[in-house]
Design a protein around this motif. Sequence first.
Motif, PDB file in Angstrom:
ATOM      1  N   GLU A   1      -9.852  30.024   2.708  1.00  0.00           N
ATOM      2  CA  GLU A   1      -9.203  29.881   1.397  1.00  0.00           C
ATOM      3  C   GLU A   1      -9.158  31.244   0.710  1.00  0.00           C
ATOM      4  OE1 GLU A   1     -10.296  28.484  -2.925  1.00  0.00           O
ATOM      5  OE2 GLU A   1     -10.959  27.012  -1.442  1.00  0.00           O
ATOM      6  N   VAL A   2      -7.982  31.575   0.151  1.00  0.00           N
ATOM      7  CA  VAL A   2      -7.823  32.888  -0.502  1.00  0.00           C
ATOM      8  C   VAL A   2      -7.422  32.736  -1.973  1.00  0.00           C
ATOM      9  CG1 VAL A   2      -7.331  34.157   1.622  1.00  0.00           C
ATOM     10  CG2 VAL A   2      -5.435  33.104   0.373  1.00  0.00           C
ATOM     11  N   GLY A   3      -8.047  31.767  -2.658  1.00  0.00           N
ATOM     12  CA  GLY A   3      -7.766  31.583  -4.083  1.00  0.00           C
ATOM     13  C   GLY A   3      -6.754  30.489  -4.357  1.00  0.00           C
ATOM     14  N   GLU A   4      -6.270  30.466  -5.594  1.00  0.00           N
ATOM     15  CA  GLU A   4      -5.337  29.424  -6.020  1.00  0.00           C
ATOM     16  C   GLU A   4      -3.894  29.894  -5.890  1.00  0.00           C
ATOM     17  OE1 GLU A   4      -6.164  27.732  -9.860  1.00  0.00           O
ATOM     18  OE2 GLU A   4      -8.336  27.871  -9.539  1.00  0.00           O
ATOM     19  N   ILE A   5      -2.986  28.927  -5.779  1.00  0.00           N
ATOM     20  CA  ILE A   5      -1.561  29.240  -5.752  1.00  0.00           C
ATOM     21  C   ILE A   5      -1.197  29.996  -7.027  1.00  0.00           C
ATOM     22  CG2 ILE A   5       0.748  28.192  -5.936  1.00  0.00           C
ATOM     23  CD1 ILE A   5      -0.354  25.939  -4.090  1.00  0.00           C
ATOM     24  N   ALA A   6      -0.422  31.070  -6.888  1.00  0.00           N
ATOM     25  CA  ALA A   6       0.020  31.935  -7.990  1.00  0.00           C
ATOM     26  C   ALA A   6      -1.120  32.774  -8.575  1.00  0.00           C
ATOM     27  CB  ALA A   6       0.714  31.137  -9.094  1.00  0.00           C
ATOM     28  N   ALA A   7      -2.314  32.685  -7.964  1.00  0.00           N
ATOM     29  CA  ALA A   7      -3.432  33.537  -8.385  1.00  0.00           C
ATOM     30  C   ALA A   7      -4.322  33.861  -7.179  1.00  0.00           C
ATOM     31  CB  ALA A   7      -4.246  32.846  -9.477  1.00  0.00           C
ATOM     32  N   PRO A   8      -3.732  34.411  -6.114  1.00  0.00           N
ATOM     33  CA  PRO A   8      -4.518  34.660  -4.898  1.00  0.00           C
ATOM     34  C   PRO A   8      -5.517  35.797  -5.078  1.00  0.00           C
ATOM     35  CG  PRO A   8      -2.343  35.631  -4.677  1.00  0.00           C
ATOM     36  CD  PRO A   8      -2.330  34.861  -5.973  1.00  0.00           C
ATOM     37  N   ASN A   9      -6.565  35.749  -4.273  1.00  0.00           N
ATOM     38  CA  ASN A   9      -7.597  36.788  -4.283  1.00  0.00           C
ATOM     39  C   ASN A   9      -7.188  37.877  -3.286  1.00  0.00           C
ATOM     40  OD1 ASN A   9      -9.965  38.294  -3.553  1.00  0.00           O
ATOM     41  ND2 ASN A   9     -11.215  36.697  -4.497  1.00  0.00           N
ATOM     42  N   LEU A  10      -6.744  39.022  -3.811  1.00  0.00           N
ATOM     43  CA  LEU A  10      -6.208  40.092  -2.960  1.00  0.00           C
ATOM     44  C   LEU A  10      -7.266  40.677  -2.026  1.00  0.00           C
ATOM     45  CD1 LEU A  10      -3.958  41.874  -5.618  1.00  0.00           C
ATOM     46  CD2 LEU A  10      -3.217  40.326  -3.816  1.00  0.00           C
ATOM     47  N   GLU A  11      -8.502  40.754  -2.487  1.00  0.00           N
ATOM     48  CA  GLU A  11      -9.584  41.285  -1.638  1.00  0.00           C
ATOM     49  C   GLU A  11      -9.828  40.382  -0.437  1.00  0.00           C
ATOM     50  OE1 GLU A  11     -13.239  42.269  -3.592  1.00  0.00           O
ATOM     51  OE2 GLU A  11     -12.239  43.504  -5.100  1.00  0.00           O
ATOM     52  N   LYS A  12      -9.816  39.055  -0.699  1.00  0.00           N
ATOM     53  CA  LYS A  12     -10.012  38.095   0.397  1.00  0.00           C
ATOM     54  C   LYS A  12      -8.881  38.200   1.410  1.00  0.00           C
ATOM     55  CE  LYS A  12     -12.827  34.137  -0.968  1.00  0.00           C
ATOM     56  NZ  LYS A  12     -12.810  32.669  -1.171  1.00  0.00           N
ATOM     57  N   ILE A  13      -7.659  38.346   0.899  1.00  0.00           N
ATOM     58  CA  ILE A  13      -6.493  38.469   1.787  1.00  0.00           C
ATOM     59  C   ILE A  13      -6.633  39.722   2.651  1.00  0.00           C
ATOM     60  CG2 ILE A  13      -3.992  38.815   1.898  1.00  0.00           C
ATOM     61  CD1 ILE A  13      -3.820  37.192  -0.750  1.00  0.00           C
ATOM     62  N   ALA A  14      -6.958  40.842   2.014  1.00  0.00           N
ATOM     63  CA  ALA A  14      -7.103  42.111   2.738  1.00  0.00           C
ATOM     64  C   ALA A  14      -8.205  42.009   3.798  1.00  0.00           C
ATOM     65  CB  ALA A  14      -7.410  43.248   1.765  1.00  0.00           C
ATOM     66  N   GLY A  15      -9.277  41.300   3.470  1.00  0.00           N
ATOM     67  CA  GLY A  15     -10.408  41.132   4.385  1.00  0.00           C
ATOM     68  C   GLY A  15     -10.041  40.382   5.653  1.00  0.00           C
TER      69      GLY A  15
ATOM     70  N   ILE B   1       2.326  38.115   5.504  1.00  0.00           N
ATOM     71  CA  ILE B   1       2.024  37.280   4.331  1.00  0.00           C
ATOM     72  C   ILE B   1       3.310  36.562   3.943  1.00  0.00           C
ATOM     73  CG2 ILE B   1       1.315  37.268   1.901  1.00  0.00           C
ATOM     74  CD1 ILE B   1      -0.255  39.896   2.518  1.00  0.00           C
ATOM     75  N   LEU B   2       3.220  35.244   3.755  1.00  0.00           N
ATOM     76  CA  LEU B   2       4.381  34.440   3.357  1.00  0.00           C
ATOM     77  C   LEU B   2       4.163  33.832   1.977  1.00  0.00           C
ATOM     78  CD1 LEU B   2       5.120  32.379   6.623  1.00  0.00           C
ATOM     79  CD2 LEU B   2       6.352  34.397   5.797  1.00  0.00           C
ATOM     80  N   SER B   3       5.169  33.958   1.102  1.00  0.00           N
ATOM     81  CA  SER B   3       5.108  33.321  -0.220  1.00  0.00           C
ATOM     82  C   SER B   3       6.518  33.306  -0.814  1.00  0.00           C
ATOM     83  CB  SER B   3       4.133  34.067  -1.148  1.00  0.00           C
ATOM     84  OG  SER B   3       3.951  33.350  -2.359  1.00  0.00           O
TER      85      SER B   3
ATOM     86  N   GLN C   1       1.297  45.046  -4.285  1.00  0.00           N
ATOM     87  CA  GLN C   1      -0.095  44.975  -3.820  1.00  0.00           C
ATOM     88  C   GLN C   1      -0.198  44.229  -2.493  1.00  0.00           C
ATOM     89  OE1 GLN C   1      -0.563  43.323  -7.764  1.00  0.00           O
ATOM     90  NE2 GLN C   1      -2.630  44.173  -7.833  1.00  0.00           N
ATOM     91  N   LEU C   2       0.557  43.140  -2.370  1.00  0.00           N
ATOM     92  CA  LEU C   2       0.539  42.369  -1.128  1.00  0.00           C
ATOM     93  C   LEU C   2       1.140  43.173   0.019  1.00  0.00           C
ATOM     94  CD1 LEU C   2       1.633  38.893  -2.557  1.00  0.00           C
ATOM     95  CD2 LEU C   2      -0.614  39.423  -1.580  1.00  0.00           C
ATOM     96  N   SER C   3       2.232  43.872  -0.263  1.00  0.00           N
ATOM     97  CA  SER C   3       2.907  44.672   0.770  1.00  0.00           C
ATOM     98  C   SER C   3       2.022  45.803   1.272  1.00  0.00           C
ATOM     99  CB  SER C   3       4.211  45.255   0.229  1.00  0.00           C
ATOM    100  OG  SER C   3       5.142  44.227   0.006  1.00  0.00           O
ATOM    101  N   ALA C   4       1.111  46.272   0.409  1.00  0.00           N
ATOM    102  CA  ALA C   4       0.187  47.332   0.816  1.00  0.00           C
ATOM    103  C   ALA C   4      -0.835  46.791   1.825  1.00  0.00           C
ATOM    104  CB  ALA C   4      -0.530  47.897  -0.409  1.00  0.00           C
ATOM    105  N   ILE C   5      -1.032  45.466   1.821  1.00  0.00           N
ATOM    106  CA  ILE C   5      -1.974  44.832   2.749  1.00  0.00           C
ATOM    107  C   ILE C   5      -1.293  44.523   4.087  1.00  0.00           C
ATOM    108  CG2 ILE C   5      -3.432  42.790   3.143  1.00  0.00           C
ATOM    109  CD1 ILE C   5      -3.727  42.614   0.042  1.00  0.00           C
ATOM    110  N   ALA C   6      -0.080  43.945   4.000  1.00  0.00           N
ATOM    111  CA  ALA C   6       0.664  43.554   5.220  1.00  0.00           C
ATOM    112  C   ALA C   6       2.124  43.303   4.869  1.00  0.00           C
ATOM    113  CB  ALA C   6       0.048  42.288   5.813  1.00  0.00           C
ATOM    114  N   PRO C   7       3.026  43.328   5.866  1.00  0.00           N
ATOM    115  CA  PRO C   7       4.425  42.961   5.589  1.00  0.00           C
ATOM    116  C   PRO C   7       4.460  41.606   4.878  1.00  0.00           C
ATOM    117  CG  PRO C   7       4.217  43.800   7.819  1.00  0.00           C
ATOM    118  CD  PRO C   7       2.819  43.671   7.286  1.00  0.00           C
ATOM    119  N   THR C   8       5.163  41.567   3.744  1.00  0.00           N
ATOM    120  CA  THR C   8       5.175  40.370   2.900  1.00  0.00           C
ATOM    121  C   THR C   8       6.598  39.833   2.782  1.00  0.00           C
ATOM    122  OG1 THR C   8       3.242  41.135   1.663  1.00  0.00           O
ATOM    123  CG2 THR C   8       4.630  39.490   0.594  1.00  0.00           C
ATOM    124  N   VAL C   9       6.778  38.590   3.200  1.00  0.00           N
ATOM    125  CA  VAL C   9       8.100  37.951   3.166  1.00  0.00           C
ATOM    126  C   VAL C   9       8.113  36.910   2.059  1.00  0.00           C
ATOM    127  CG1 VAL C   9       9.673  36.440   4.440  1.00  0.00           C
ATOM    128  CG2 VAL C   9       8.615  38.402   5.588  1.00  0.00           C
TER     129      VAL C   9
END
Length: 325
Positions: free
Chosen positions: A107-121, A127-129, A140-148
């Motif tokens: 789990e990486v947080g709530e919808i529309a309020a994800p935990n960026l550190e958890k995602i990066a970890g 990343i899909l959203s 910020q998401l794109s800096a972690i991974a390609p975000t679609v």
Amino acid sequence: MHTHRGTVIGTLALTTALALALTACSDSDESGKKTGSTAAGDGTHTVRTAMGDVKVKNNPKRVVVLDTAELDSAVTLGVRPVGATRAGAEQAVLSYLPKSSTKDITEVGEIAAPNLEKIAGLKPDLILSSKVRDGQRYQQLSAIAPTVLTETTGYPWKQNFLVHADALGRTAQAEKAISAYEDHAEAVTKALGGKAKAAATDVNVVRFVEGADIRIYGKKNYIGTILADVGVGRPAITDKAKDGFSYDVSPEQIDKADADVIFTSTYGSPGKAKVTQTTTSGLWKNLKAVEDGKVFQVDDELWLQGIGYTAANQILAELQSDLTR
């Protein structure tokens, strides 16, 4: 009210059939070209998104999904995400999805309020959203991974699914899933006695929402598209829905929900959503669907939160079961 204890076997059979259909996919599309799902793992392809063109690995292995539609899409296409936002107040993943497809998802947080550190970890490679959920976090998401990101969620779910499939490199599997759904919807219409008979039955979907008015769903939303695919009638009130989405009423206006058949669901606490207050009133008891015993209680996660082909096939099975009683 009726509940759905008896549809499990039919749903399992359907899920198995869909899984077999997906397994039987060829690795080539109709033009004979190899699809992304069989391309070299270190290659990339370009996906058109709401934020412009994005380069994505041909066969992403570590996928993080930040909304329920993206989760349904991934599972439908045989991908188990490594991370997902919490779907409801209590559990991390949608309960209607096969447990084998959702185990070990972080789990990486709530919808529309994800935990960026958890995602990066999780070190994702995709990343899909959607822009409506995470547009403001795109950089910020794109800096972690390609975000679609798709533009929004809900109503355009079929177009969004194609974007998800493209990003996941699974367009051949997507074609099979779409075809299976279309055949299923056609079979439900036939089971209802054909197009004319289906259209003669007016159906409403009423959602009790904690801390908000009661929603009578219009035609421009996920469940509206499924009802349209089956071809059932919709009462005139659905044309008054704000932006085509919903016409909201208080318990004292519940007579506006009248229809031949009513499907009801509850989001959050039934008490705070005024379920008992509404369904014990004289206005409710005088509704045609109530008098005829044609009110069916359905799972809110499945009917209104899931948004995808796996949910849609289960909804079709329930529609057929209830409307042929």
